[in-house]
Design a protein around this motif. Structure first.
Motif, PDB file in Angstrom:
ATOM      1  N   UNK A 144       1.021  -1.355  -0.084  1.00 57.08           N
ATOM      2  CA  UNK A 144      -0.026   0.008  -0.002  1.00 57.08           C
ATOM      3  C   UNK A 144       0.771   1.169  -0.079  1.00 57.08           C
ATOM      4  N   UNK A 145       1.922   1.031   0.712  1.00 56.85           N
ATOM      5  CA  UNK A 145       2.808   2.279   0.882  1.00 56.85           C
ATOM      6  C   UNK A 145       3.532   2.659  -0.407  1.00 56.85           C
ATOM      7  N   UNK A 146       3.936   1.581  -1.123  1.00 62.39           N
ATOM      8  CA  UNK A 146       4.541   1.674  -2.342  1.00 62.39           C
ATOM      9  C   UNK A 146       3.557   2.124  -3.502  1.00 62.39           C
ATOM     10  N   UNK A 147       2.267   1.843  -3.512  1.00 56.50           N
ATOM     11  CA  UNK A 147       1.244   2.140  -4.156  1.00 56.50           C
ATOM     12  C   UNK A 147       1.021   3.650  -4.297  1.00 56.50           C
ATOM     13  N   UNK A 148       1.140   4.292  -3.039  1.00 59.56           N
ATOM     14  CA  UNK A 148       0.953   5.725  -2.578  1.00 59.56           C
ATOM     15  C   UNK A 148       1.674   6.546  -3.552  1.00 59.56           C
ATOM     16  N   UNK A 149       3.171   6.305  -3.985  1.00 58.05           N
ATOM     17  CA  UNK A 149       3.935   6.979  -4.796  1.00 58.05           C
ATOM     18  C   UNK A 149       3.742   6.654  -6.106  1.00 58.05           C
ATOM     19  N   UNK A 150       2.831   5.804  -6.616  1.00 57.80           N
ATOM     20  CA  UNK A 150       2.540   5.528  -8.132  1.00 57.80           C
ATOM     21  C   UNK A 150       1.154   6.266  -8.492  1.00 57.80           C
ATOM     22  N   UNK A 151       0.444   6.666  -7.496  1.00 54.69           N
ATOM     23  CA  UNK A 151      -1.012   7.285  -7.751  1.00 54.69           C
ATOM     24  C   UNK A 151      -0.940   8.685  -8.386  1.00 54.69           C
ATOM     25  N   UNK A 152      -1.830   9.078  -9.057  1.00 54.41           N
ATOM     26  CA  UNK A 152      -1.876  10.449  -9.565  1.00 54.41           C
ATOM     27  C   UNK A 152      -1.830  11.343  -8.389  1.00 54.41           C
ATOM     28  N   UNK A 153      -0.982  12.220  -8.417  1.00 49.32           N
ATOM     29  CA  UNK A 153      -0.963  13.287  -7.182  1.00 49.32           C
ATOM     30  C   UNK A 153      -2.367  13.946  -6.747  1.00 49.32           C
ATOM     31  N   UNK A 154      -3.262  14.279  -7.958  1.00 50.24           N
ATOM     32  CA  UNK A 154      -4.364  14.998  -7.597  1.00 50.24           C
ATOM     33  C   UNK A 154      -5.236  14.005  -6.924  1.00 50.24           C
ATOM     34  N   UNK A 155      -4.946  12.869  -6.539  1.00 51.87           N
ATOM     35  CA  UNK A 155      -5.903  12.051  -5.895  1.00 51.87           C
ATOM     36  C   UNK A 155      -5.940  12.142  -4.269  1.00 51.87           C
ATOM     37  N   UNK A 156      -4.723  12.821  -3.814  1.00 55.29           N
ATOM     38  CA  UNK A 156      -4.640  13.012  -2.839  1.00 55.29           C
ATOM     39  C   UNK A 156      -5.596  13.912  -2.032  1.00 55.29           C
ATOM     40  N   UNK A 157      -5.929  15.110  -2.604  1.00 51.68           N
ATOM     41  CA  UNK A 157      -6.863  15.904  -1.910  1.00 51.68           C
ATOM     42  C   UNK A 157      -8.522  15.295  -2.044  1.00 51.68           C
ATOM     43  N   UNK A 158      -8.479  14.484  -2.710  1.00 53.54           N
ATOM     44  CA  UNK A 158      -9.737  13.614  -2.976  1.00 53.54           C
ATOM     45  C   UNK A 158     -10.058  12.754  -1.895  1.00 53.54           C
ATOM     46  N   UNK A 159      -8.850  11.985  -1.482  1.00 51.48           N
ATOM     47  CA  UNK A 159      -9.179  10.771  -0.529  1.00 51.48           C
ATOM     48  C   UNK A 159      -8.564  11.090   0.781  1.00 51.48           C
ATOM     49  N   UNK A 160      -7.866  12.093   0.794  1.00 49.49           N
ATOM     50  CA  UNK A 160      -7.231  12.432   2.208  1.00 49.49           C
ATOM     51  C   UNK A 160      -8.221  12.760   3.527  1.00 49.49           C
ATOM     52  N   UNK A 161      -9.136  13.561   2.983  1.00 49.23           N
ATOM     53  CA  UNK A 161     -10.397  13.829   3.966  1.00 49.23           C
ATOM     54  C   UNK A 161     -11.182  12.716   4.366  1.00 49.23           C
ATOM     55  N   UNK A 162     -11.181  11.559   3.411  1.00 51.82           N
ATOM     56  CA  UNK A 162     -11.900  10.225   3.872  1.00 51.82           C
ATOM     57  C   UNK A 162     -11.055   9.519   4.851  1.00 51.82           C
ATOM     58  N   UNK A 163      -9.946   9.454   4.547  1.00 54.20           N
ATOM     59  CA  UNK A 163      -9.164   8.614   5.435  1.00 54.20           C
ATOM     60  C   UNK A 163      -9.041   9.208   6.835  1.00 54.20           C
ATOM     61  N   UNK A 164      -8.899  10.546   6.968  1.00 52.18           N
ATOM     62  CA  UNK A 164      -8.925  11.370   8.284  1.00 52.18           C
ATOM     63  C   UNK A 164     -10.308  11.013   8.790  1.00 52.18           C
ATOM     64  N   UNK A 165     -11.375  11.113   8.124  1.00 57.25           N
ATOM     65  CA  UNK A 165     -12.506  10.737   8.596  1.00 57.25           C
ATOM     66  C   UNK A 165     -12.912   9.434   9.212  1.00 57.25           C
ATOM     67  N   UNK A 166     -12.372   8.409   8.454  1.00 50.90           N
ATOM     68  CA  UNK A 166     -12.615   7.102   8.726  1.00 50.90           C
ATOM     69  C   UNK A 166     -11.810   6.717   9.862  1.00 50.90           C
ATOM     70  N   UNK A 167     -10.446   7.033  10.086  1.00 51.52           N
ATOM     71  CA  UNK A 167      -9.490   6.982  11.261  1.00 51.52           C
ATOM     72  C   UNK A 167      -8.679   5.815  11.033  1.00 51.52           C
ATOM     73  N   UNK A 168      -7.604   5.882  11.593  1.00 54.07           N
ATOM     74  CA  UNK A 168      -6.529   4.855  11.421  1.00 54.07           C
ATOM     75  C   UNK A 168      -6.808   3.772  11.814  1.00 54.07           C
ATOM     76  N   UNK A 169      -7.362   3.518  13.072  1.00 52.61           N
ATOM     77  CA  UNK A 169      -7.439   2.325  13.594  1.00 52.61           C
ATOM     78  C   UNK A 169      -8.732   1.502  13.031  1.00 52.61           C
ATOM     79  N   UNK A 170      -9.796   2.373  12.501  1.00 51.81           N
ATOM     80  CA  UNK A 170     -10.784   1.642  11.762  1.00 51.81           C
ATOM     81  C   UNK A 170     -10.063   1.064  10.449  1.00 51.81           C
ATOM     82  N   UNK A 171      -9.262   1.885   9.772  1.00 51.51           N
ATOM     83  CA  UNK A 171      -8.618   1.325   8.641  1.00 51.51           C
ATOM     84  C   UNK A 171      -7.585   0.278   8.519  1.00 51.51           C
TER      85      UNK A 171
END
Length: 272
Positions: A144-171
């Motif tokens: 998953x960490x390796x994939x993060x560097x291969x994704x379109x950088x524009x996706x960060x602003x789309x998914x980052x709020x979702x990750x923060x909302x969902x929470x690291x423990x749930x994820x």
């Protein structure tokens, strides 16, 4: 919703609101429902959903506990999410649909297809995560960490709020369940027409040699294809190629490269 003809609505599933994006109504079509991956909402699926919206009435929900949908007090596992998706189809008045799942959305769609095949006209698995290639959990986290560097950088602003909302423990909890899901076995035994699409730059997917082996084992109703140059979130990074590939499959046409976007990605089909 920025796209003309799209609507945002909320429907109730087990008394809790679920947020859904709905494209323009296409009378007489079999609806297409796009199912997101773990810890994120359906927002990143919109590029591909928009590219297919002319074909059929299109729905892009946030599953319960994700994005703009209410939580249920605990993190739903894959089987529970599949049950909730079926309940959502009922709430939307959708009797039968084509399901397009990315990452964890693939196992969720497979669960629906196995439990209620009469409700599923076909399944598209874009980067279907889970299984031996993603085990143990530490290996999957590295992928998953390796994939993060291969994704379109524009996706960060789309998914980052979702990750923060969902929470690291749930994820982390849900990701652990995801990597244990037998995606390959379920895919080979799916009771409905199925298209599996992998990206050649996706660290969470098996290498091309293994994909070709699976392709030779595939039953007639399972098609396996690859998009050259795509990473895990191909629904966001390669919407034109993925939508073209899905369109070929839905029409029963030979899968070819996208003629409108030459040089961006090459479509490879593996036949049994």
């Amino acid at each position: 919703m920025a796209e003309a003809g799209w609507q945002e609505l909320r429907v109730e599933v087990q008394g809790r609101p679920v947020f859904v994006r709905r494209g323009p109504e296409i009378p007489g079509s079999t609806p297409i429902v796009h199912v997101h991956g773990f810890a994120v909402s359906g927002g990143y699926l919109l590029p591909t959903a928009g590219a297919l919206a002319h074909r059929a009435t299109t729905f892009v929900p946030d599953l319960p506990g994700y994005g703009r949908s209410a939580g249920w007090g605990h993190t739903l596992g894959i089987s529970s999410l599949a049950w909730a998706l079926l309940e959502l189809l009922d709430a939307l008045g959708v009797e039968r649909a084509v399901l397009v799942g990315n990452s964890m959305g693939g196992p969720v769609c497979l669960e629906v297809a196995h439990s209620a095949p009469e409700r599923v006209a076909g399944v598209v698995l874009a980067s279907p995560a889970g299984g031996v290639h993603n085990q143990p959990l530490a290996r999957a986290l590295l992928q998953l960490a390796r994939d993060a560097w291969r994704e379109n950088p524009r996706m960060i602003r789309v998914v980052l709020p979702d990750y923060l909302h969902f929470g690291p423990l749930n994820a982390l909890h849900l990701f652990g369940e995801l990597v244990r899901f037998p995606s390959l076995e379920r895919m080979l035994r799916t009771p409905v027409p199925t298209l599996a699409v992998v990206g050649t730059r996706d660290p969470l997917m098996p290498p091309p040699r293994r994909v070709q082996e699976v392709g030779r084992l595939a039953p007639p109703h399972l098609t396996i294809a690859a998009i050259e140059g795509a990473a895990h979130a191909m629904n966001f990074s390669h919407p034109g190629e993925l939508a073209h590939l899905i369109g070929c499959w839905l029409d029963g046409r030979e899968i070819t490269d996208d003629p409108d976007q030459p040089g961006i990605a090459r479509i490879l089909q593996f036949r049994p």
